[in-house]
Design an enzyme around this catalytic site. Structure first.
Site, PDB file in Angstrom:
ATOM      1  N   ASP A 282       0.846  -1.193   0.000  1.00 47.57           N
ATOM      2  CA  ASP A 282       0.000   0.000   0.000  1.00 47.57           C
ATOM      3  C   ASP A 282       0.884   1.246   0.000  1.00 47.57           C
ATOM      4  OD1 ASP A 282      -2.947   0.925   0.427  1.00 47.57           O
ATOM      5  OD2 ASP A 282      -1.772   2.135   1.829  1.00 47.57           O
TER       6      ASP A 282
ATOM      7  N   ASP B 164      -4.391   2.881  -4.360  1.00 41.93           N
ATOM      8  CA  ASP B 164      -2.945   2.898  -4.112  1.00 41.93           C
ATOM      9  C   ASP B 164      -2.451   1.576  -3.537  1.00 41.93           C
ATOM     10  OD1 ASP B 164      -4.182   3.074  -1.693  1.00 41.93           O
ATOM     11  OD2 ASP B 164      -3.257   4.949  -1.059  1.00 41.93           O
TER      12      ASP B 164
ATOM     13  N   ASP C  20      -0.609  10.299 -10.367  1.00 47.98           N
ATOM     14  CA  ASP C  20      -0.363   9.282 -11.396  1.00 47.98           C
ATOM     15  C   ASP C  20       1.132   9.112 -11.647  1.00 47.98           C
ATOM     16  OD1 ASP C  20      -3.076   8.999 -11.609  1.00 47.98           O
ATOM     17  OD2 ASP C  20      -3.260  10.118 -13.489  1.00 47.98           O
TER      18      ASP C  20
ATOM     19  N   HIS D 165      -4.277  15.065  -9.598  1.00 51.75           N
ATOM     20  CA  HIS D 165      -4.182  13.625  -9.871  1.00 51.75           C
ATOM     21  C   HIS D 165      -3.087  13.289 -10.882  1.00 51.75           C
ATOM     22  CE1 HIS D 165      -7.590  12.127  -7.519  1.00 51.75           C
ATOM     23  NE2 HIS D 165      -8.155  13.288  -7.797  1.00 51.75           N
TER      24      HIS D 165
END
Length: 229
Positions: free
Chosen positions: A94, A137, A111, A107
């Protein structure tokens, strides 16, 4: 005097049919040509089905398996392990503190972080191993022929490699982080239970890293050491 109407015998009709066929095609060639055409169409359709199936199991942003594709590979791996008494390990990873990057820088920045993490994972594992994005994630890694000791060492090295990543957004430096959990795949493994075990271990590891304060997060000054959330 009445003229007799000519009648065609079956032999004459057959001769006429042969004459009507395209030049150069022997008897039955038309059927063979149709069979070849149908085979080509079938091959093209099967190829298209394969492409659609692959796209349904691929994360378009990161070009790795999505959860559906990864779970399919995990099922196959467990079946192989049980049949041939092989060994393997499942690692759930994670990414720590991706949300603040998305919130502050957008974002597109998030990314970029994810792409760098996938590139790092791919560099750390073998070509025969499998990487998948389980959602958001969270990632899964399927590793072959590892002992429990080796699997836990690999998980630690993945954390270390990702901890060392850094990014510059808007003139400010942000460092990444990750927490991992391991489940060993053996003769009695089940895909669902293995994912749950690795997921629980990952959250325990995340709590440990939070306690240690060893992850890099956004807190006041960019790139400072603070708690994982």
């Amino acid at each position: 005097m009445a003229m007799k109407k000519k009648t065609r015998t079956p032999a004459r009709r057959a001769v006429k049919r042969r004459k009507a066929a395209p030049p150069g095609l022997p008897p039955g060639a038309r059927d063979k040509a149709a069979i070849r055409r149908l085979k080509r169409e079938l091959a093209a359709a099967l190829n298209q089905i394969g492409q659609l199936q692959a796209s349904a199991e691929t994360d378009f942003l990161l070009d790795v398996f999505n959860r559906r594709g990864f779970e399919r590979e995990l099922d196959r791996a467990i079946a192989y392990i049980k049949r041939y008494q092989a060994s393997g390990a499942l690692i759930v990873l994670d990414v720590d503190r991706l949300k603040p990057v998305n919130d502050v820088f957008g974002h597109a920045a998030g990314d970029q972080v994810l792409k760098a993490i996938v590139a790092t994972l791919a560099h750390q594992v073998r070509a025969s191993d499998v990487i998948g994005r389980l959602g958001g994630d969270e990632f899964g890694l399927l590793l072959w022929n590892l002992s429990e000791t080796d699997a836990r060492a690999k998980a630690a090295s993945l954390e270390q490699a990702i901890d060392q990543l850094s990014f510059v957004f808007g003139g400010r430096t942000v460092s990444a982080g990750a927490s991992t959990g391991v489940a060993i795949l053996g003769a009695h493994a089940e895909a669902g239970k293995a994912l749950e075990e690795a997921d629980r271990a990952m959250y325990a590891r995340k709590a440990q890293r939070r306690h240690e304060g060893s992850a890099t997060v956004i807190a006041g000054h960019w790139g400072t050491r603070s708690r994982v959330r």
